[in-house]
Every structure is written in C-alpha cells, then in structure tokens.
Motif scaffolding. Structure first.
Motif, mmCIF file in Angstrom:
data_model
loop_
_atom_site.group_PDB
_atom_site.id
_atom_site.type_symbol
_atom_site.label_atom_id
_atom_site.label_comp_id
_atom_site.label_asym_id
_atom_site.label_seq_id
_atom_site.Cartn_x
_atom_site.Cartn_y
_atom_site.Cartn_z
ATOM 1 N N VAL A 391 0.822 -1.210 0.000
ATOM 2 C CA VAL A 391 0.000 0.000 0.000
ATOM 3 C C VAL A 391 0.857 1.262 0.000
ATOM 4 C CG1 VAL A 391 -1.753 1.291 1.286
ATOM 5 C CG2 VAL A 391 -1.889 -1.201 1.159
ATOM 6 N N ASP A 392 2.002 1.203 0.652
ATOM 7 C CA ASP A 392 2.867 2.383 0.794
ATOM 8 C C ASP A 392 4.265 2.053 0.281
ATOM 9 O OD1 ASP A 392 4.281 4.625 1.469
ATOM 10 O OD2 ASP A 392 3.875 4.510 3.624
ATOM 11 N N GLU A 393 4.528 2.411 -0.965
ATOM 12 C CA GLU A 393 5.810 2.068 -1.582
ATOM 13 C C GLU A 393 6.996 2.816 -0.979
ATOM 14 O OE1 GLU A 393 4.311 5.601 -3.877
ATOM 15 O OE2 GLU A 393 3.458 3.785 -2.989
ATOM 16 N N THR A 394 6.716 3.873 -0.176
ATOM 17 C CA THR A 394 7.824 4.626 0.426
ATOM 18 C C THR A 394 8.424 3.918 1.632
ATOM 19 O OG1 THR A 394 6.385 5.896 1.926
ATOM 20 C CG2 THR A 394 6.714 6.768 -0.304
ATOM 21 N N LEU A 395 7.796 2.870 2.115
ATOM 22 C CA LEU A 395 8.391 2.113 3.218
ATOM 23 C C LEU A 395 9.696 1.471 2.743
ATOM 24 C CD1 LEU A 395 5.206 0.454 4.757
ATOM 25 C CD2 LEU A 395 6.538 2.364 5.684
ATOM 26 N N PRO A 396 10.615 1.198 3.643
ATOM 27 C CA PRO A 396 11.954 0.735 3.253
ATOM 28 C C PRO A 396 11.912 -0.547 2.416
ATOM 29 C CG PRO A 396 11.903 1.318 5.574
ATOM 30 C CD PRO A 396 10.483 1.353 5.108
ATOM 31 N N SER A 397 12.786 -0.581 1.415
ATOM 32 C CA SER A 397 13.001 -1.790 0.621
ATOM 33 C C SER A 397 14.270 -2.494 1.118
ATOM 34 C CB SER A 397 13.184 -1.437 -0.857
ATOM 35 O OG SER A 397 12.048 -0.797 -1.385
ATOM 36 N N ASN A 398 14.398 -3.744 0.749
ATOM 37 C CA ASN A 398 15.637 -4.506 0.972
ATOM 38 C C ASN A 398 15.994 -4.712 2.446
ATOM 39 O OD1 ASN A 398 15.944 -4.453 -1.883
ATOM 40 N ND2 ASN A 398 16.833 -2.413 -1.706
ATOM 41 N N THR A 399 14.990 -4.681 3.308
ATOM 42 C CA THR A 399 15.276 -4.830 4.744
ATOM 43 C C THR A 399 15.730 -6.246 5.092
ATOM 44 O OG1 THR A 399 12.939 -5.309 5.142
ATOM 45 C CG2 THR A 399 13.663 -3.023 5.416
ATOM 46 N N LEU A 400 15.465 -7.213 4.233
ATOM 47 C CA LEU A 400 15.911 -8.586 4.486
ATOM 48 C C LEU A 400 17.321 -8.845 3.955
ATOM 49 C CD1 LEU A 400 12.659 -10.583 3.600
ATOM 50 C CD2 LEU A 400 13.398 -9.719 5.824
ATOM 51 N N MET A 401 17.865 -7.899 3.219
ATOM 52 C CA MET A 401 19.180 -8.070 2.601
ATOM 53 C C MET A 401 20.252 -7.489 3.511
ATOM 54 S SD MET A 401 18.104 -7.037 -1.316
ATOM 55 C CE MET A 401 19.817 -6.740 -1.766
ATOM 56 N N ALA A 402 20.987 -8.371 4.203
ATOM 57 C CA ALA A 402 22.011 -7.917 5.143
ATOM 58 C C ALA A 402 23.125 -7.152 4.440
ATOM 59 C CB ALA A 402 22.597 -9.109 5.886
ATOM 60 N N ARG A 403 23.348 -7.441 3.160
ATOM 61 C CA ARG A 403 24.445 -6.796 2.431
ATOM 62 C C ARG A 403 24.005 -5.536 1.695
ATOM 63 N NH1 ARG A 403 27.611 -11.274 -0.929
ATOM 64 N NH2 ARG A 403 28.942 -9.447 -1.230
ATOM 65 N N TRP A 404 22.758 -5.139 1.895
ATOM 66 C CA TRP A 404 22.275 -3.948 1.199
ATOM 67 C C TRP A 404 23.120 -2.727 1.522
ATOM 68 C CZ3 TRP A 404 20.017 -2.063 -2.734
ATOM 69 C CH2 TRP A 404 19.432 -0.780 -2.734
ATOM 70 N N ALA A 405 23.518 -2.601 2.775
ATOM 71 C CA ALA A 405 24.286 -1.415 3.182
ATOM 72 C C ALA A 405 25.653 -1.357 2.498
ATOM 73 C CB ALA A 405 24.464 -1.425 4.690
ATOM 74 N N GLU A 406 26.185 -2.520 2.090
ATOM 75 C CA GLU A 406 27.526 -2.538 1.494
ATOM 76 C C GLU A 406 27.570 -1.826 0.154
ATOM 77 O OE1 GLU A 406 28.837 -6.549 1.211
ATOM 78 O OE2 GLU A 406 28.374 -7.009 3.317
ATOM 79 N N SER A 407 26.414 -1.742 -0.540
ATOM 80 C CA SER A 407 26.424 -1.107 -1.866
ATOM 81 C C SER A 407 26.110 0.372 -1.814
ATOM 82 C CB SER A 407 25.402 -1.804 -2.772
ATOM 83 O OG SER A 407 24.079 -1.627 -2.284
ATOM 84 N N ALA A 408 25.955 0.908 -0.604
ATOM 85 C CA ALA A 408 25.658 2.336 -0.466
ATOM 86 C C ALA A 408 26.838 3.178 -0.954
ATOM 87 C CB ALA A 408 25.341 2.661 0.990
ATOM 88 N N PRO A 409 26.546 4.274 -1.665
ATOM 89 C CA PRO A 409 27.635 5.148 -2.118
ATOM 90 C C PRO A 409 28.439 5.670 -0.914
ATOM 91 C CG PRO A 409 25.560 5.740 -3.150
ATOM 92 C CD PRO A 409 25.230 4.772 -2.062
ATOM 93 N N GLN A 410 29.734 5.703 -1.096
ATOM 94 C CA GLN A 410 30.594 6.206 -0.030
ATOM 95 C C GLN A 410 30.575 7.731 -0.014
ATOM 96 O OE1 GLN A 410 32.161 4.144 2.192
ATOM 97 N NE2 GLN A 410 30.939 2.564 1.121
ATOM 98 N N ALA A 411 30.548 8.286 1.170
ATOM 99 C CA ALA A 411 30.565 9.758 1.295
ATOM 100 C C ALA A 411 31.920 10.290 0.812
ATOM 101 C CB ALA A 411 30.332 10.150 2.741
#
Length: 413
Positions: A391-411
């Motif tokens: 119903v609300d697509e703005t809720l977080p995606s990929n919460t089950l993916m433990a490695r999701w944070a690893e692909s975040a752009p580096q500051a």
C-alpha cells in the motif's frame, strides 16, 4: 454441451453435413470451424463445443465429403496414414467453395447473431487463411496452418484481422514458411503471428503426443481476444467476478457461488494446493472447507484490477482474524486469534459469462510469520510488512538483505 449434425446445400448440387453447436444462451456470433486431416472427428467436435461454451454458434462442415462423407479418424499411425491419403487427394480450392456454402448457412441460422469468424487447425489452419482471403468472414484464426506459403500471394486479399499460431519445431510449417507469412503481413498491425518455442505441430490437440498445455492455454487466450474484439459477445467480467465473490464472502452460499461457474470448473489455491476440480468436488470444497472455514471478519481490499478478453486479475489485501481453523489456507492449524494481512492475487478465467477457473496466490510464509509459526529472524521472510509496503511504496526496501548497506555510495572525503 452437445451439438447436432445439419445438412448444408452445395452450390453445385448435393448436400453435405456440418456439426452445429449452440451456446447455452441460445444465440451468439458465429465461428466456422475448419477441420484437420482427420475429419470432423470427436476432437473437432470437442473444439466446437468448447467455443460454444465461450458464447459462439459453431459450425464445422465435413470438407472431405466429396471423397467420402463422414470420415472420422483417430491419431494412431494407421489412421494418420489414412488421413494423409485423403489429404493428398483433397481439393483445397473446392473446399473453400464448400466452406463458403457452410458460411452462408451459418449466417442464415436464427441462432447466429452478428458477425462470423473462421478458425482452423493444421489443414484447417490453411483453410482459415484461404477462407479469410476468398469469403466475407470478419476475422480468422489459424493454428499451425500447413502450406500457407504456397498461396502467400492471396495475403493482400485478406481485409479482416487474423491471428496465426505457429510451433517452433513444426516441420510441416518450417521457419522459412513462417517467415513468408510474417513478411506478407508486416505492414498489417491487425494481423498477429505468434511462435510457441519448444512446441511441435498439433500442440493444441490433447490427444496427440505433441500436446503442450501451457502453449494451448496461451494460444486460446490470444484467439479469444481476437474473436471478442471483432465478433463479441462482450461480457462484463468485472461485475461477474464481483458477484461471485459476494456470494462467497457476503451471502456465503456454496450453491449460489457454483451457479456463477461453468459446468465443470476448478479452483486452485496455489500455496496450499486446495480447491477442487469438477462440479462435485468444488461444491464439496466450497460447502465444507471454504465458506464455513473462512473467518467472519474477512475483508478484501482491492489494490488493482486488470481485465482481459477472458480473465480478470485482481491484486488485493486479504485481511482476517485467525479465529477458526482455515482448512484451505492453514489446514490443521488451530486458531491463534492473530490478525493477518497479506497481499493476494487472483487470476480468474472465464468461458463466456461463467467462471472457468481461479488461480489464487499469496505468500504463505507471511501468513505463518503473522500467526507465530515461522520466525522471521531465522529466515528471509516478512510478516505484515509485506501488506504495508504493497500500500505504501515509500516504506523501506531490501530490509531482508544484510548486504544492502555494502552497496551504499561512499561519502566524499
């Protein structure tokens, strides 16, 4: 549904037979059904009855009558050899004249209202093409037509829409022949050519070893889409489906629910393989294991609805309190009192104005998480969050993916 044999007068004298079948409504648009090389046998008559159930007045003329009336062959090697012998003697040009005579009879029937299309298989697939070129049928469908390329020069004479179904492995309609057909109609957006990968000739014939059910189902839907568009009849599938669900969840009458369906329907709840095939088993299922075993507070919250020529696809939220053993969803699981919300998809197929089948999908893991039988900490599964995010697509995606944070752009440093 059972048809009858009628007499058809030939323009040059004599009469021949045709198998006529009428829809339950008593009238409808017409379909001229053109035979395989095996005659108007039980298989062809079943096709005629099938399309009558779809709402059409169907006439299948005996086009071998000039060689021998009433030929009905099976699919054994011996019968195939006989059929091929008839095919070698067959006068296709004369058969189109006979088809035109049958078409005249069909149009003149009081049950036939409106337009008429042609439908043919194998030999009939080519005859459907020639009938479209030489008569006034309003549209045509050809299944694995043999030898169309020999008369490809007549393509320009075809004014109405057509659908061609070809099989990738068909040696009787090889790639070179198919390409000629496609090229002839390349500038005709109302002519559709479909290829069925991995399929052979006669993929839509249940009695043949080459039968391929998935391809047959897809081809039938495409054929019906053309016939509905050009010929009708036009049914309000959305309203028919709403009435069915009201009888299930509102009125809660198994008999009335079955009244919205064809004579031999089926329902399959995919995750649990529950439902029924045929009237008796499905009525038993609805009366004993579905309607009385669905929680009283059940809600269906629509998210989207897609309506095709022969089916409705509903996307919804299915919400309930697990206060009763739900035979069809949680068989053998005692009530937990837990409230559950899950995304659910219903794919509902119709024949004419009656439901033919239902394929119902949901995420069983999400149900088990919400009633406490599955630990989401141990497996990549989610509970009510699946419903919330639908119903609300703005809720977080990929919460089950433990490695999701690893692909975040580096500051930037």
């Amino acid at each position: 549904m059972a048809g009858k044999w009628i007499d058809i007068a030939a323009a040059d004298g004599g009469t021949f037979k045709g198998y006529l079948t009428i829809p339950a409504s008593g009238s409808g648009p017409g379909i001229l059904l053109l035979q395989e090389i095996f005659g108007v046998n039980s298989s062809m008559r079943e096709v005629a009855d099938y399309y009558a159930e779809e709402g059409y007045v169907v006439l299948a003329p005996d086009l071998f009558w000039r060689m021998e009336p009433g030929i009905e062959l099976g699919y054994s090697e011996a019968d195939f050899n006989k059929a091929f012998g008839y095919y070698q003697r067959f006068d296709a040009n004369q058969s189109i004249k006979d088809s035109a005579d049958a078409l005249k009879v069909l149009r003149g029937r009081p049950e036939c209202t409106g337009k008429v299309g042609a439908l043919g298989f194998c030999l009939g697939g080519k005859l459907a093409y020639l009938t479209a070129a030489r008569t006034d049928v309003d549209c045509a469908v050809s299944y694995y037509g043999v030898g169309i390329e020999a008369d490809i020069g007549e393509a320009a004479k075809i004014k109405g829409p057509m659908v061609f179904h070809f099989a990738e492995l068909d040696k009787f309609a090889p790639a070179e022949a198919r390409e000629q057909v496609k090229a002839a109609f390349a500038k005709r957006p109302d002519v559709e050519c479909y290829l069925y990968p991995g399929c052979d000739h006669a993929f839509a014939a249940p009695e043949r070893t080459s039968f391929n059910k998935p391809a047959t189902l897809m081809a039938h839907s495409r054929s019906i889409a053309l016939f509905r568009k050009v010929l009708g009849p036009h049914y309000d599938l959305s309203t028919l489906w709403d009435r069915h669900t009201e009888l299930e969840f509102g009125i809660r009458s198994a008999e009335a629910t079955m009244g919205t369906m064809v004579a031999e329907p089926y329902v399959n709840h995919i995750p649990t393989m529950t439902g029924g095939v045929g009237y008796r088993d499905l009525l038993r299922f609805y009366a004993n294991h579905f309607i009385p075993k669905t929680p009283k507070d059940t809600k269906l919250i629509p998210i989207s609805r897609t309506i095709g020529a022969d089916r409705v696809v509903d996307e919804m939220l299915f919400c309930f309190t697990h206060d009763i053993e739900i035979d069809w969803m949680l068989p053998g699981v005692a009530p937990t009192g837990k409230y559950v919300e899950i995304p659910l998809v219903a794919i509902v197929r119709f024949r004419g104005d009656k439901l033919y089948n239902e394929h119902i999908y949901w995420d069983q893991a999400s149900v088990l998480v919400q009633i406490g039988l599955l630990d989401p900490a141990l497996l990549p599964v989610a509970g009510v969050a699946t419903a919330k995010k639908l119903v609300d697509e703005t809720l977080p995606s990929n919460t089950l993916m433990a490695r999701w944070a690893e692909s975040a752009p580096q500051a930037a440093e």
